[in-house]
Structure formats: structure tokens, C-alpha cells
Write a protein that holds these residues in place. Structure first.
Motif, PDB file in Angstrom:
ATOM      1  N   LYS A  84       1.922   5.186  -1.216  1.00  0.00           N
ATOM      2  CA  LYS A  84       1.358   5.589  -2.500  1.00  0.00           C
ATOM      3  C   LYS A  84       0.370   4.519  -2.946  1.00  0.00           C
ATOM      4  CE  LYS A  84       4.447   8.921  -2.562  1.00  0.00           C
ATOM      5  NZ  LYS A  84       4.065  10.326  -2.303  1.00  0.00           N
ATOM      6  N   GLY A  85      -0.442   4.844  -3.930  1.00  0.00           N
ATOM      7  CA  GLY A  85      -1.331   3.839  -4.489  1.00  0.00           C
ATOM      8  C   GLY A  85      -2.738   3.944  -3.940  1.00  0.00           C
ATOM      9  N   SER A  86      -3.464   2.832  -3.928  1.00  0.00           N
ATOM     10  CA  SER A  86      -4.869   2.825  -3.536  1.00  0.00           C
ATOM     11  C   SER A  86      -5.010   2.576  -2.028  1.00  0.00           C
ATOM     12  CB  SER A  86      -5.631   1.751  -4.311  1.00  0.00           C
ATOM     13  OG  SER A  86      -5.093   0.473  -4.041  1.00  0.00           O
ATOM     14  N   PHE A  87      -6.138   3.042  -1.478  1.00  0.00           N
ATOM     15  CA  PHE A  87      -6.393   2.930  -0.046  1.00  0.00           C
ATOM     16  C   PHE A  87      -7.803   2.388   0.187  1.00  0.00           C
ATOM     17  CE2 PHE A  87      -3.167   6.138  -0.511  1.00  0.00           C
ATOM     18  CZ  PHE A  87      -2.338   5.996   0.590  1.00  0.00           C
ATOM     19  N   GLU A  88      -7.921   1.544   1.187  1.00  0.00           N
ATOM     20  CA  GLU A  88      -9.232   1.155   1.696  1.00  0.00           C
ATOM     21  C   GLU A  88      -9.471   1.960   2.963  1.00  0.00           C
ATOM     22  OE1 GLU A  88     -10.040  -3.281   1.537  1.00  0.00           O
ATOM     23  OE2 GLU A  88      -7.851  -3.250   1.242  1.00  0.00           O
ATOM     24  N   VAL A  89     -10.591   2.695   3.010  1.00  0.00           N
ATOM     25  CA  VAL A  89     -10.829   3.639   4.099  1.00  0.00           C
ATOM     26  C   VAL A  89     -11.955   3.150   5.008  1.00  0.00           C
ATOM     27  CG1 VAL A  89     -11.412   6.018   4.696  1.00  0.00           C
ATOM     28  CG2 VAL A  89     -10.101   5.537   2.614  1.00  0.00           C
ATOM     29  N   PHE A  90     -11.714   3.177   6.307  1.00  0.00           N
ATOM     30  CA  PHE A  90     -12.742   2.894   7.295  1.00  0.00           C
ATOM     31  C   PHE A  90     -13.367   4.237   7.676  1.00  0.00           C
ATOM     32  CE2 PHE A  90     -13.960   1.842  11.815  1.00  0.00           C
ATOM     33  CZ  PHE A  90     -14.979   0.967  11.470  1.00  0.00           C
ATOM     34  N   LYS A  91     -14.610   4.486   7.258  1.00  0.00           N
ATOM     35  CA  LYS A  91     -15.196   5.823   7.306  1.00  0.00           C
ATOM     36  C   LYS A  91     -16.078   6.081   8.526  1.00  0.00           C
ATOM     37  CE  LYS A  91     -15.174   6.366   2.264  1.00  0.00           C
ATOM     38  NZ  LYS A  91     -15.990   6.645   1.064  1.00  0.00           N
TER      39      LYS A  91
END
Length: 298
Positions: A84-91
Motif C-alpha cells: 500500500k502507499g506510494s510507488f516509484e515507477v520505472f516506466k
């Protein structure tokens, strides 16, 4: 290809593979799966929440069991329900990547482990008496399958083992009958051979059953029966069938090539006769009284 794996089953295979190779090293397992999936041509993304890595999967259909992140005008489902919570995404995208689908055009080839045999009898056509022993390995696979569009359940069809037990008896009962008479044979079987309970009563949550699962679990509801009836109509009668969604209720409608009576809806300039697999004792063309004047979604 050897195991007839759909996209989700292939992902599940790679999950089991990574667990066997890397054990409890969760982040390393995610990296391995990401590598294998992207090299296999699937569109996937990887993200980080705190110190934990997670796969993000888009899908051609809606997936209802997982939360999702929305970016690049697309939903990416978070394949770890505990995060849960925030995510850093490698796009980063990959050449020629393909979005996974939740549909199954063929069932996975799993080892057979038969469940206890159960007998199902049609109330109006007592000659239809079939004994079925579903494959518990397939049942376990379905239990873990994400909830998606109803059409995915219908398209998955039935296993070879269930068809072998069920189809000869149904075909024999339809010999010499018109389309509508044969459809009434099928709908009475689905209406009366199974015990009814809602998902909440049986599972404690909303869950649509695949066709084989109706022969495994003690109860089924309107969605489950509509899925099974749609499979039988399409495969045994060769007719087009759609789902009809009323508020809190699911039924079907069938495009017959001969004249029928009763309620119908029009789609693409073709009449589809309402067929309700949960309206016990009703023939095709009959609608539950409380839904006769209620708008329906096709």
C-alpha cells in the motif's frame, strides 16, 4: 505452448519458477520475473514501494481483485496485494511489447487429480443424469485467477473431462428438437441440476465461477449459471449469446435463427431472446417479473 498456458498462467508459472530458484528473496524474484516477461514480449513495468519491488501489469480486460496505478493513459495492476502507499515507477517501454489478456482460449494442461464424483439431474428431463469429477488442480488454478469480465469465464469453456461426462447426455436429449426446444432442455438443466446460494453466502465475497467450478462447489448463483448456459448454447447449438445485466442480477439472451416468443432485446439489428438460467422452471423468452420493465445492460 506445451502446457496451453494463457497469459496469467504463464505469469503464475514464472512466479513458481522464481520461488523455486530464489526462495524468499522477494526483490530478486521480481527482477527475474520482470526480465523473463519482457523477454517473452509482455508489456510489464516494475515499481518500488519503500524497499520492496513489485511488478505492474496492464491488461486488455478489467481486473477486479487488484489495486492499480494509472499512468501513460493505462491502468497497471499492482501484483502484490500487501503493498500500500506510494510507488516509484520505472516506466521504460520495450520494443513490440504486448499487453497481457485475462482471456483463456484453451485450458491449461494440468495433471489430473479427480475430486469426489457428484451427480446432476435435470428436473424436467430426468434422462439427463450426469456424474462429474472435476480436476482439483484446475479448481486450485481457478481459485487464484483474478476476477475479470464475465465474457472471460464464458470463453474459457469447459475442460475435456467435464465435456466428456456432460455433452453426450445433453446431445442425446436434444436429438430431433428445434433450436428453441433444445435451448429449453439446456436451460432447465442449468436451472434445476444445481443448488442456489449467493457468493456472499458460499464464499463470503463476490466471485464468479468458471464452468467446471459449478460441478465442484455445492452452490452457484446467477452469474455462474449464466456463464455455464452461455457455454452450452454456443458449443452445442452454435448460437450467439450475450449477457444481460439487470441491477443485481445476470441473465443471458440468445440469437435464434428461428422464430421465438417472449421477451427479447435488439443488438446490431438482430433479436436476442432472453434466457434466464436462474429463473427456475422458466422457458426461454420469460423474464423474472421484477425485471420486466427494468433497463438492462448488454
Amino acid at each position: 505452448e506445451t502446457l496451453n498456458l494463457c497469459d496469467w498462467a504463464y505469469l503464475d508459472l514464472l512466479d513458481k519458477l522464481s520461488e523455486r530458484v530464489l526462495g524468499s528473496c522477494e526483490n530478486e524474484r521480481v527482477v527475474l520475473k520482470m526480465y523473463l516477461l519482457t523477454q517473452s514480449g509482455y508489456k510489464m513495468r516494475i515499481a518500488k514501494s519503500g524497499g520492496t519491488l513489485v511488478l505492474l501489469m496492464p491488461a486488455r480486460e478489467e481486473v477486479y481483485d487488484y489495486s492499480y496505478l494509472e499512468f501513460d493513459q493505462e491502468k497497471f495492476y499492482v501484483l502484490n496485494k500487501n503493498l500500500k502507499g506510494s510507488f516509484e515507477v520505472f516506466k521504460l517501454s520495450y520494443p513490440n511489447e504486448q499487453t497481457p489478456s485475462m482471456r483463456m482460449t484453451a485450458l491449461p494442461k494440468l495433471p489430473t487429480n479427480k475430486a469426489a464424483q457428484r451427480t446432476f439431474v435435470s428436473r424436467n428431463y430426468s434422462d439427463i443424469r450426469v456424474s462429474v469429477a472435476p480436476n482439483t488442480n484446475l479448481m486450485n488454478f481457478y481459485t487464484a485467477y483474478p476476477h475479470s469480465n464475465w465474457s472471460c469465464y464464458s470463453q474459457a469453456s469447459l475442460s475435456y473431462e467435464v465435456k466428456k461426462a456432460l455433452y453426450p447426455s445433453l446431445k442425446a436429449a436434444m436429438v430431433g428438437k428445434s433450436q428453441t426446444e433444445a435451448a429449453n432442455v439446456l436451460i432447465n438443466f442449468v436451472q434445476t441440476a444445481f443448488e442456489y446460494k449467493t457468493d456472499e453466502e458460499q464464499f463470503g465475497c463476490e466471485r464468479t465461477l468458471f464452468g467446471d467450478e459449478l460441478f465442484f462447489y455445492p452452490y452457484s448463483d446467477c452469474e455462474d449459471r449464466s456463464v455455464l448456459f452461455s457455454i452450452l448454447v454456443r458449443e452445442l447449438l452454435g448460437l450467439d449469446v450475450v449477457f444481460l445485466y439487470y441491477p443485481g442480477h445476470l441473465a443471458t439472451a440468445v440469437h435464434f435463427t428461428e422464430k421465438t416468443d417472449g421477451f427479447y432485446i435488439t443488438l446490431d439489428n438482430k433479436e436476442y431472446t432472453v434466457c434466464d438460467p436462474t429463473y427456475i422452471g422458466a422457458n426461454i423468452g420469460e423474464v423474472m417479473p421484477q425485471f420486466e420493465k427494468v433497463p438492462t445492460e448488454i
